[in-house]
Write a protein that holds these residues in place. Structure first.
Motif, PDB file in Angstrom:
ATOM      1  N   LYS A 105      -6.941   7.374  -4.277  1.00 55.01           N
ATOM      2  CA  LYS A 105      -6.754   7.038  -2.868  1.00 55.01           C
ATOM      3  C   LYS A 105      -6.571   5.523  -2.740  1.00 55.01           C
ATOM      4  O   LYS A 105      -7.398   4.736  -3.200  1.00 55.01           O
ATOM      5  N   VAL A 106      -5.469   5.124  -2.111  1.00 50.41           N
ATOM      6  CA  VAL A 106      -5.160   3.701  -1.946  1.00 50.41           C
ATOM      7  C   VAL A 106      -5.193   3.356  -0.461  1.00 50.41           C
ATOM      8  O   VAL A 106      -4.643   4.083   0.363  1.00 50.41           O
ATOM      9  N   ASP A 116     -12.834  -8.353 -13.690  1.00 48.71           N
ATOM     10  CA  ASP A 116     -12.175  -7.942 -14.929  1.00 48.71           C
ATOM     11  C   ASP A 116     -11.306  -6.696 -14.764  1.00 48.71           C
ATOM     12  O   ASP A 116     -10.672  -6.262 -15.730  1.00 48.71           O
ATOM     13  N   LEU A 117     -11.278  -6.114 -13.573  1.00 46.81           N
ATOM     14  CA  LEU A 117     -10.593  -4.845 -13.374  1.00 46.81           C
ATOM     15  C   LEU A 117      -9.128  -5.039 -12.987  1.00 46.81           C
ATOM     16  O   LEU A 117      -8.785  -5.960 -12.240  1.00 46.81           O
ATOM     17  N   SER A 118      -8.277  -4.157 -13.478  1.00 46.57           N
ATOM     18  CA  SER A 118      -6.879  -4.126 -13.051  1.00 46.57           C
ATOM     19  C   SER A 118      -6.801  -3.535 -11.645  1.00 46.57           C
ATOM     20  O   SER A 118      -7.800  -3.033 -11.110  1.00 46.57           O
ATOM     21  N   MET A 119      -5.618  -3.568 -11.046  1.00 45.90           N
ATOM     22  CA  MET A 119      -5.435  -2.998  -9.717  1.00 45.90           C
ATOM     23  C   MET A 119      -5.821  -1.514  -9.714  1.00 45.90           C
ATOM     24  O   MET A 119      -6.540  -1.045  -8.818  1.00 45.90           O
ATOM     25  N   VAL A 133       0.840  -1.207   0.000  1.00 46.76           N
ATOM     26  CA  VAL A 133       0.000   0.000   0.000  1.00 46.76           C
ATOM     27  C   VAL A 133       0.870   1.250   0.000  1.00 46.76           C
ATOM     28  O   VAL A 133       0.608   2.217  -0.728  1.00 46.76           O
ATOM     29  N   LYS A 134       1.938   1.223   0.790  1.00 42.17           N
ATOM     30  CA  LYS A 134       2.851   2.366   0.842  1.00 42.17           C
ATOM     31  C   LYS A 134       3.512   2.605  -0.513  1.00 42.17           C
ATOM     32  O   LYS A 134       3.641   3.751  -0.970  1.00 42.17           O
ATOM     33  N   ARG A 135       3.900   1.526  -1.201  1.00 45.19           N
ATOM     34  CA  ARG A 135       4.525   1.669  -2.518  1.00 45.19           C
ATOM     35  C   ARG A 135       3.537   2.185  -3.560  1.00 45.19           C
ATOM     36  O   ARG A 135       3.881   3.002  -4.415  1.00 45.19           O
ATOM     37  N   LEU A 136       2.311   1.693  -3.486  1.00 47.36           N
ATOM     38  CA  LEU A 136       1.301   2.149  -4.439  1.00 47.36           C
ATOM     39  C   LEU A 136       1.000   3.632  -4.252  1.00 47.36           C
ATOM     40  O   LEU A 136       0.808   4.371  -5.233  1.00 47.36           O
ATOM     41  N   LYS A 137       0.946   4.070  -3.003  1.00 51.63           N
ATOM     42  CA  LYS A 137       0.697   5.492  -2.743  1.00 51.63           C
ATOM     43  C   LYS A 137       1.797   6.366  -3.330  1.00 51.63           C
ATOM     44  O   LYS A 137       1.537   7.506  -3.737  1.00 51.63           O
ATOM     45  N   PRO A 166      -5.613  -0.344   2.443  1.00 50.32           N
ATOM     46  CA  PRO A 166      -5.566  -1.808   2.511  1.00 50.32           C
ATOM     47  C   PRO A 166      -6.821  -2.475   1.968  1.00 50.32           C
ATOM     48  O   PRO A 166      -6.778  -3.644   1.568  1.00 50.32           O
ATOM     49  N   LEU A 167      -7.950  -1.738   1.935  1.00 50.68           N
ATOM     50  CA  LEU A 167      -9.177  -2.318   1.396  1.00 50.68           C
ATOM     51  C   LEU A 167      -8.997  -2.753  -0.054  1.00 50.68           C
ATOM     52  O   LEU A 167      -9.601  -3.739  -0.502  1.00 50.68           O
ATOM     53  N   LEU A 168      -8.145  -2.052  -0.799  1.00 49.15           N
ATOM     54  CA  LEU A 168      -7.865  -2.424  -2.185  1.00 49.15           C
ATOM     55  C   LEU A 168      -7.262  -3.823  -2.256  1.00 49.15           C
ATOM     56  O   LEU A 168      -7.659  -4.643  -3.094  1.00 49.15           O
ATOM     57  N   ILE A 169      -6.309  -4.115  -1.378  1.00 50.17           N
ATOM     58  CA  ILE A 169      -5.658  -5.433  -1.387  1.00 50.17           C
ATOM     59  C   ILE A 169      -6.636  -6.501  -0.919  1.00 50.17           C
ATOM     60  O   ILE A 169      -6.653  -7.625  -1.440  1.00 50.17           O
TER      61      ILE A 169
END
Length: 447
Positions: free
Chosen positions: A269-270, A333-336, A256-260, A272-275
């Protein structure tokens, strides 16, 4: 003078609360100008005017509960309106030369589903009277199902039957009425400094009728009413079983930190819910029964399980209007990045109170983020029409044994409830273990 009656805005509703008027007597309106906002059991809806002209009388007040078909406003035709240069106060376009509907006074035929009641039927903080629903002629449904639909304000004509002969089942009605969860997500609205309280006080001559002044009475209506009905139906229909496991989510927090910090996610907005969402999608693909639905047969005979090869991912949301469960269609079907964007859009829409009924229908599996309230785990109730709900607990730094040494790690608890008619203990455990494995090692998503 033309009279506009409260329409059925396409949800099969029988009543709605008039929240806000956007016009006042004397204002000029054009066809499709927004004249009011109403709140149904599912959403806030803007009402456009079917008439052009001068607002005459507002027949109901803000806060009133109004039956479908009851008159709510009168409008003098544009040809009789004066002066010519008035600007509309609604949200539509200027109405200088707008035409009135061809079918004339009192028809209201621009919007569908309402009648021509001669007087307004409104209520304030009273038990709602039973109101008519849209026609269900030609719909296959047993009398108890028809009664349930009436009680929930569901138009059977709008419900897709999943029974063996295409008939509408109890789960079909409950699923259409409200997709909800006992737990909530996103954010809790700030409590106002002064709460609106209604404390009835008995007259001195009738002391036995006095109500304790320490008790606040809140009418059950709208979203709360629909949620209560749906949750009661789910709890009494599907045999719930709940499981949970503790997870070392340190690598999830690092991701999450890297994605931000990534330029690709700079405008999103990223969290942990995304993961967790990605983990649920990955695990559901490995255990498809989790994403299935139980379909009752006639008299309990011939029941079926529908295994869905797509995921409409529900996110339980605490909104200013109450508990809603909008879902992300075809989330598999969605990407990250696309999933992150969809979660953000869902969150913003829910907070602004703009979640539509369509956004809440057709969910296949739900996530509820109880961690935002500091909770570690729970036993949530399954949404009608689904077989699983996953609860994400708070992520905290705790001592954790790594390679024989106790180290501080980011730890969370993943829990969930499942319909034991659809899936057994081994499948439930395998699914939740898969979710946990992704949170422990998100690199597995590359597999």
């Amino acid at each position: 003078m033309q009279t506009f009656h409260l329409p059925d805005v396409g949800e099969g509703l029988t009543e709605a609360e008039l929240v806000t008027w956007h016009v006042k007597p004397g204002d000029q309106v054009a066809i499709d100008d927004v004249i009011a906002e109403i709140e149904t059991a599912k959403s806030l809806v803007e009402l456009p005017s079917p008439f052009a002209g001068t607002v005459g009388e507002l027949l109901v007040q803000e806060g009133d509960t109004v039956d479908v078909g009851a008159p709510i406003i009168t409008v003098a035709p544009a040809s009789a309106a004066a002066p010519e240069s008035h600007e509309p106060t609604g949200h539509g376009q200027p109405s200088a030369v707008a035409a009135t509907p061809a079918d004339g006074e009192g028809s209201g035929s621009v919007l569908v589903g309402y009648g021509s009641g001669s007087e307004a039927k409104t209520r304030r903080r009273k038990k709602p009277a039973e109101a008519p629903v849209a026609s269900s002629v030609g719909v296959i449904a047993k009398p108890p199902i028809r009664k349930l639909a009436r009680d929930l304000g569901v138009a059977l004509a709008d419900v897709r039957g999943t029974g063996p002969a295409g008939e509408v089942t109890r789960d079909d009605v409950l699923g259409h009425a409200q997709q909800a969860s006992v737990f909530r997500n996103i954010s809790t609205p700030e409590r106002p400094a002064v709460r609106d309280e209604e404390i009835p006080v008995a007259a001195p001559s009738a002391p036995t009728a006095a109500v304790d002044a320490r008790v606040e009475e809140i009418p059950v209506k709208g979203v709360r009413k629909a949620t209560a009905t749906a949750m009661t139906g789910s709890a009494h229909t599907a045999p719930h079983v709940s499981v949970w496991t503790d997870v070392d989510a340190t690598r999830t927090m690092e991701l999450v930190k890297r994605l931000k910090a990534s330029p690709d996610f700079a405008d999103i907005k990223v969290s942990p819910l995304l993961i967790v969402a990605r983990a649920v999608l990955w695990a559901a693909r490995r255990t498809p029964m989790i994403n299935s639905a139980w379909v009752d047969g006639e008299g309990g005979v011939g029941a079926k399980i529908h295994v869905r090869n797509y995921v409409n991912l529900g996110i339980a949301a605490a909104t200013p209007r109450g508990l809603l469960v909008p879902n992300i269609k075809d989330a598999q079907d969605l990407s990250m990045r696309e999933l992150a964007r969809a979660l953000e859009r869902l969150t913003v829409t829910a907070r602004e109170g703009k979640t539509t009924p369509a956004d809440q229908q057709g969910g296949t599996i739900t996530i509820t983020n109880i961690g935002v309230f500091g909770m570690d785990a729970g036993t949530p109730i399954i949404n009608p029409g689904e077989s699983a709900i996953v609860a994400m607990g708070a992520i905290r730094q705790k001592p954790w044994v790594v390679d024989g040494e106790v180290r501080p790690r980011w730890v969370t608890t993943v829990s969930g409830s499942f319909d034991h008619r659809v899936i057994d203990g081994d499948g439930i455990s395998r699914f939740l273990a898969d979710v946990a494995s992704i949170l422990e090692e998100p690199a597995l998503l590359l597999d």
